[in-house]
Design a protein around this motif. Structure first.
Motif, PDB file in Angstrom:
ATOM      1  N   THR A  45       2.501  -3.991   0.842  1.00 28.24           N
ATOM      2  CA  THR A  45       1.098  -4.433   0.810  1.00 28.24           C
ATOM      3  C   THR A  45       1.033  -5.939   1.018  1.00 28.24           C
ATOM      4  O   THR A  45       1.845  -6.693   0.455  1.00 28.24           O
ATOM      5  CB  THR A  45       0.416  -4.078  -0.519  1.00 28.24           C
ATOM      6  N   LYS A  80       0.366  -2.208   4.633  1.00 31.79           N
ATOM      7  CA  LYS A  80      -1.091  -2.212   4.572  1.00 31.79           C
ATOM      8  C   LYS A  80      -1.563  -3.647   4.361  1.00 31.79           C
ATOM      9  O   LYS A  80      -1.076  -4.350   3.464  1.00 31.79           O
ATOM     10  CB  LYS A  80      -1.594  -1.347   3.417  1.00 31.79           C
ATOM     11  N   GLY A 103      -6.025  -2.170   5.381  1.00 31.25           N
ATOM     12  CA  GLY A 103      -6.282  -1.664   4.052  1.00 31.25           C
ATOM     13  C   GLY A 103      -7.744  -1.696   3.675  1.00 31.25           C
ATOM     14  O   GLY A 103      -8.164  -1.014   2.742  1.00 31.25           O
ATOM     15  N   TYR A 109      -4.700  -6.197   3.559  1.00 30.44           N
ATOM     16  CA  TYR A 109      -6.032  -6.349   2.979  1.00 30.44           C
ATOM     17  C   TYR A 109      -6.488  -7.790   3.191  1.00 30.44           C
ATOM     18  O   TYR A 109      -5.736  -8.734   2.916  1.00 30.44           O
ATOM     19  CB  TYR A 109      -6.011  -6.039   1.483  1.00 30.44           C
ATOM     20  N   PRO A 116      -0.423  -7.645  -4.652  1.00 28.11           N
ATOM     21  CA  PRO A 116       0.329  -7.113  -3.514  1.00 28.11           C
ATOM     22  C   PRO A 116       1.798  -7.517  -3.584  1.00 28.11           C
ATOM     23  O   PRO A 116       2.212  -8.313  -4.425  1.00 28.11           O
ATOM     24  CB  PRO A 116      -0.356  -7.804  -2.336  1.00 28.11           C
ATOM     25  N   ASP A 117       2.569  -6.997  -2.655  1.00 32.77           N
ATOM     26  CA  ASP A 117       3.962  -7.435  -2.516  1.00 32.77           C
ATOM     27  C   ASP A 117       4.041  -8.811  -1.869  1.00 32.77           C
ATOM     28  O   ASP A 117       4.988  -9.563  -2.109  1.00 32.77           O
ATOM     29  CB  ASP A 117       4.733  -6.431  -1.660  1.00 32.77           C
ATOM     30  N   TRP A 157      -1.857  -9.198   1.157  1.00 35.43           N
ATOM     31  CA  TRP A 157      -3.203  -9.751   1.060  1.00 35.43           C
ATOM     32  C   TRP A 157      -3.267 -11.006   1.912  1.00 35.43           C
ATOM     33  O   TRP A 157      -2.371 -11.859   1.847  1.00 35.43           O
ATOM     34  CB  TRP A 157      -3.536 -10.166  -0.363  1.00 35.43           C
TER      35      TRP A 157
END
Length: 244
Positions: free
Chosen positions: A140, A2, A180, A4, A18-19, A142
């Motif tokens: 995830t 996802k 996301g 973002y 996030p990851d 960003w």
């Protein structure tokens, strides 16, 4: 996965991380970081505060340090370099550490520094960063634009869109499955509209106009190039980036 997208570091959520987090400041910090590392710089250490930069850099051998300072698009008086990728040639930066503070981009890197995987992306190294993310498959991601003093910027959003578009091409899924938030879809749409004329978009942007008024058209042309550097700047310790 996802993805973002956040237009400025001020918009990043405070209650989770996030990851993988990717800082973007196309004009010009992350472009300069990628260019410096590609030219052989040992590392780039970033600071939001100029006084802290001065203090920390004093501990590094003078022959192996370069102080990079920019405020308002201009070089900070007394520093070795301004925030221009054109200055990052091998004969100047090879083997050196850059101690860097800029108006916007270094704030983004500081904001995401606690994420498990932190990268710096620009258009010049878009594919290299996207392929690195694709290889590691974080759940995830960003993408954090730097903007200009807390405000939205076209150039960072179009770069986010370029990253998303590349990653989307590696997925067998619709964009809305990858996205996301709505900003991710909007960034992709902006890139798809301008992908063949990014320099024109830079000329439209407020920071692009600011740099043009300062005589930095060559930087705009350089920063508008896509996938010319196979370099992935990644954070090895808080605020310290080297090539992956």
């Amino acid at each position: 996965m996802k993805i973002y997208t956040y237009h400025t570091p001020e918009r990043v959520p405070a209650d989770w991380q996030p990851d993988c987090a990717i800082a973007v400041d196309v004009l010009r910090a992350t472009t300069t970081i990628a260019t410096a590392l590609a030219a052989g710089a040992e590392a780039v250490q970033v600071f939001s505060d100029l006084a802290e930069l001065e203090q920390v850099s004093q501990q590094w051998p003078a022959a192996k340090r370069i102080r990079v300072g920019e405020r308002g698009g201009k070089k900070v008086a007394g520093f070795d370099m301004g925030n221009s990728p054109a200055e990052c040639v091998p004969e100047r930066v090879k083997g050196c550490r850059l101690f860097m503070s800029t108006t916007n981009g270094t704030r983004s890197l500081e904001r995401i520094q606690t994420s498990p995987l932190v990268l710096a992306a620009a258009l010049v190294n878009r594919a290299a960063v996207a392929e690195f993310v694709q290889k590691h498959q974080p759940a995830t991601v960003w993408i954090v634009g730097s903007g200009w003093e807390g405000n939205y910027s076209l150039e960072d959003t179009v770069c986010a869109g370029a990253l998303i578009h590349y990653l989307w091409g590696q997925q067998d899924a619709p964009l809305e499955t990858l996205a996301g938030n709505d900003e991710t879809i909007a960034a992709t749409a902006l890139y798809r509209y301008y992908q063949d004329d990014l320099l024109t978009l830079f000329h439209h942007s407020s920071h692009g106009q600011r740099l043009l008024h300062l005589g930095n058209e060559a930087d705009l042309k350089y920063c508008a190039q896509v996938d010319i550097l196979a370099i992935v700047p990644w954070q090895v310790s808080p605020k310290l980036l080297t090539k992956a």
